[in-house]
Design an enzyme around this catalytic site. Structure first.
Site: not given
Ligand code: ZN
Ligand code: ZN
Length: 303
Positions: A138, A65, A265
């Site tokens: 992340h 994405d 997001h």
């Molecule tokens: Zn993302």
């Molecule tokens: Zn991500």
């Protein structure tokens, strides 16, 4: 003056009326793009901004994405007869990842240059943008980016006159150049005051909240931050998938004392971010739900 556009505000997948999260900046004829998910070139087209001046592309991380729109965008830039090189910055391995995507976009009329990030914090200077890349948290290696536009000090007419510097050299000195005139030398420091407050924008997605994010966003004019979930009971999900809730983003904005924070997001299940803003604004007043194509023109402060 710096123009900033939040091209899309979706996370995970593009939706019929919500493109994936990406940001474009325009400064002094040079455009900079952060992230390029599927459909980002349509979002750029919708906004009416052009592809050709994109000199720098910053990639936060290698989730689809945020990068799968890149080969299509590069082809479009090629079709627009771009000739100048494009610099792509991203986590370690960016050259390999982009070259793999380029199997379907092999022929481009311009060169791609790569800068791989390896450290926790890296500083770059590209096309008038001072960029700081900082590692966030992340489920894959991911970086946030701060863009800063420097502002020179004020030119002092009195100093230039009292030092008898010929007028024809003034603009060179204002541009930071050293000038030699016979046996005399003039330096910008002789006539320029200390640097003034510039423009600062911070972009961060995808991550759990971290001290480094508020440090990097400190006093920014604009902080664009992920807010995957508006529902308070989704905090466990946010922790599991290494994302943030709106409230966590607002807390970072408050700590960083930014002028304004735009959320982005959003989870595809989150249809109306506005519904949660009352509580978000209790934490940080200048929180705004990001929207596709939302843009702002940021100018140097008046004196
Ligand atoms: Zn993302
Ligand atoms: Zn991500």
């Amino acid at each position: 003056m710096l123009d900033v556009c939040l091209l899309g505000c979706s996370g995970m997948m593009p939706l019929p009326r919500r493109w994936l999260t990406a940001m474009m900046a325009r400064y002094n004829g040079s455009n900079l793009l952060i992230d390029c998910g599927e459909g980002t070139q349509i979002a750029i087209k919708n906004k009416g901004w052009s592809f050709n001046p994109i000199d720098v592309i910053l990639i936060t991380h290698f989730h689809a994405d945020h990068i799968s729109g890149l080969p299509g965008l590069l082809l479009t830039m090629g079709n627009a007869e771009r000739k100048d090189p494009v610099t792509i910055v991203g986590p370690k391995g960016v050259e390999k990842v982009v070259n793999s995507l380029r199997v379907i976009a092999p022929e481009l009329p311009f060169e791609l240059k790569f800068i791989e990030l390896n450290e926790k914090i890296e500083k770059l200077s590209l096309c008038g943008y001072n960029i700081t890349a900082f590692k966030v948290n992340h489920n894959v290696v991911c970086y946030g980016y701060t863009l800063e536009i420097e502002r020179k000090g004020k030119f002092s007419l009195e100093k230039a006159e009292s030092l008898n510097i010929p007028k024809r050299f003034w603009s060179l000195l204002q541009n930071g150049e050293k000038v030699a005139d016979g046996d005399k030398e003039y330096y910008p420091e002789m006539v320029m005051g200390p640097k003034r407050k510039g423009i600062k924008v911070c972009y961060c997605t995808d991550s759990r909240p971290l001290g480094i994010i508020s440090e990097q966003a400190k006093n920014a004019d604009l902080f664009i931050c992920e807010g995957m979930y508006g529902e308070k009971d989704k905090i466990a999900k946010a922790k599991e998938y290494k994302h943030m809730t709106f409230y966590e983003a607002a807390k970072l904005a408050k700590e960083a004392e930014v002028k304004e924070m735009w959320l982005t997001h959003y989870s595809p299940s989150l249809l109306k971010p506005e519904l949660y803003m009352k509580d978000v604004k209790k934490i940080f007043k200048n929180s705004v739900p990001g929207k596709d194509g939302k843009s702002v023109e940021i100018n140097f402060e008046e004196e």
